[in-house]
Design an enzyme around this catalytic site. Structure first.
Site, PDB file in Angstrom:
ATOM      1  N   HIS A 102     -15.065  56.021  47.849  1.00 62.10           N
ATOM      2  CA  HIS A 102     -16.246  57.052  48.010  1.00 62.10           C
ATOM      3  C   HIS A 102     -17.188  56.234  48.704  1.00 62.10           C
ATOM      4  O   HIS A 102     -17.339  54.809  48.350  1.00 62.10           O
ATOM      5  CB  HIS A 102     -16.835  57.781  46.778  1.00 62.10           C
ATOM      6  CG  HIS A 102     -17.058  56.704  45.754  1.00 62.10           C
ATOM      7  ND1 HIS A 102     -15.683  56.202  44.810  1.00 62.10           N
ATOM      8  CD2 HIS A 102     -17.940  56.087  45.016  1.00 62.10           C
ATOM      9  CE1 HIS A 102     -16.033  55.495  43.938  1.00 62.10           C
ATOM     10  NE2 HIS A 102     -17.444  55.445  44.009  1.00 62.10           N
ATOM     11  N   PHE A 103     -18.109  56.735  49.385  1.00 57.18           N
ATOM     12  CA  PHE A 103     -19.365  55.980  50.014  1.00 57.18           C
ATOM     13  C   PHE A 103     -20.476  56.658  49.155  1.00 57.18           C
ATOM     14  O   PHE A 103     -20.525  57.964  48.967  1.00 57.18           O
ATOM     15  CB  PHE A 103     -19.867  56.689  51.397  1.00 57.18           C
ATOM     16  CG  PHE A 103     -19.073  55.570  52.331  1.00 57.18           C
ATOM     17  CD1 PHE A 103     -17.462  55.576  52.624  1.00 57.18           C
ATOM     18  CD2 PHE A 103     -19.579  54.349  52.812  1.00 57.18           C
ATOM     19  CE1 PHE A 103     -16.991  54.457  53.515  1.00 57.18           C
ATOM     20  CE2 PHE A 103     -19.123  53.782  53.844  1.00 57.18           C
ATOM     21  CZ  PHE A 103     -17.878  53.543  54.129  1.00 57.18           C
TER      22      PHE A 103
HETATM   23  P1  5GP Z   1     -18.769  53.753  41.678  1.00 56.65           P
HETATM   24  O1  5GP Z   1     -19.107  52.855  40.408  1.00 56.65           O
HETATM   25  O2  5GP Z   1     -17.036  54.016  41.497  1.00 56.65           O
HETATM   26  O3  5GP Z   1     -19.002  52.979  42.919  1.00 56.65           O
HETATM   27  O4  5GP Z   1     -19.732  55.057  41.748  1.00 56.65           O
HETATM   28  C1  5GP Z   1     -19.066  56.093  40.911  1.00 56.65           C
HETATM   29  C2  5GP Z   1     -20.088  57.076  41.002  1.00 56.65           C
HETATM   30  O5  5GP Z   1     -19.771  58.387  40.642  1.00 56.65           O
HETATM   31  C3  5GP Z   1     -21.354  56.597  40.229  1.00 56.65           C
HETATM   32  O6  5GP Z   1     -22.552  56.530  41.121  1.00 56.65           O
HETATM   33  C4  5GP Z   1     -21.517  57.809  38.907  1.00 56.65           C
HETATM   34  O7  5GP Z   1     -22.786  58.174  38.751  1.00 56.65           O
HETATM   35  C5  5GP Z   1     -20.777  58.907  39.591  1.00 56.65           C
HETATM   36  N1  5GP Z   1     -20.067  59.764  38.874  1.00 56.65           N
HETATM   37  C6  5GP Z   1     -19.327  59.455  37.515  1.00 56.65           C
HETATM   38  N2  5GP Z   1     -18.913  60.453  36.795  1.00 56.65           N
HETATM   39  C7  5GP Z   1     -19.057  61.584  37.945  1.00 56.65           C
HETATM   40  C8  5GP Z   1     -18.800  62.993  37.794  1.00 56.65           C
HETATM   41  O8  5GP Z   1     -18.354  63.481  36.594  1.00 56.65           O
HETATM   42  N3  5GP Z   1     -19.389  63.678  38.523  1.00 56.65           N
HETATM   43  C9  5GP Z   1     -20.087  63.335  39.596  1.00 56.65           C
HETATM   44  N4  5GP Z   1     -20.613  64.214  40.459  1.00 56.65           N
HETATM   45  N5  5GP Z   1     -20.408  61.815  39.885  1.00 56.65           N
HETATM   46  C10 5GP Z   1     -20.085  61.089  38.618  1.00 56.65           C
END
Ligand code: 5GP
Length: 142
Positions: A102-103
């Protein structure tokens, strides 16, 4: 490690759990981050099951980046932002917490990221209203 099909973004893609979706085409889906680092924080994911950018086939990269560009433009317009931060973490060692590529599209600047990463849930009603504005910006640019 093989792609984990039960990760939270794969489940959003399969519509098993809800999300405030602001963009979808054949290649990508964009929805609001529930723990935004600034108001308007949006996530763009490919429909291809890639854990990191390094797992995305090169032939999918162009379409995916176009989706990121489209979403960034709509977020910028909707939030009246001067700048947009794009963040993309690859692997737990880099801080990635959800194992589907994801971005992060975050309005503002690196100095205005108000919350730590993946930390504080925002008011769902506020997220819904912001999603509405982003969807409207998306529609007005078509
Ligand atoms: P990463 O740490 O993988 O770069 O970012 C994951 C993102 O997903 C984080 O910014 C977090 O706030 C978001 N996130 C985590 N769980 C959920 C969810 O259940 N729904 C949504 N919409 N975002 C989520």
């Amino acid at each position: 490690m093989p792609y984990q099909t039960d990760n939270i973004f794969a489940r959003i893609l399969r519509q098993e759990i809800p999300a405030q979706i602001v963009f979808e085409n054949d290649h990508a889906l964009a929805f609001m981050d529930i723990m935004p680092q600034a108001p308007g924080h949006t996530l763009v994911i490919p429909k291809y099951p890639a854990e990191t950018l390094l797992d995305l086939p090169a032939e999918c990269a162009g379409e995916f980046l176009q989706a990121v560009q489209t979403v960034a433009a709509a977020v910028k317009q909707a939030m009246n932002a001067e700048g947009i931060v794009l963040m993309q973490l690859n692997g737990p060692a880099a801080g990635q917490t959800v194992p589907h590529l994801h971005f992060h599209v975050i309005p503002g600047s690196i100095a205005t990221l108000r919350q730590p990463h993946a930390h504080t849930p925002a008011d769902p009603e506020q997220i819904r209203q912001i999603a509405e504005s982003i969807r409207a910006a998306m529609a007005s640019s078509r």
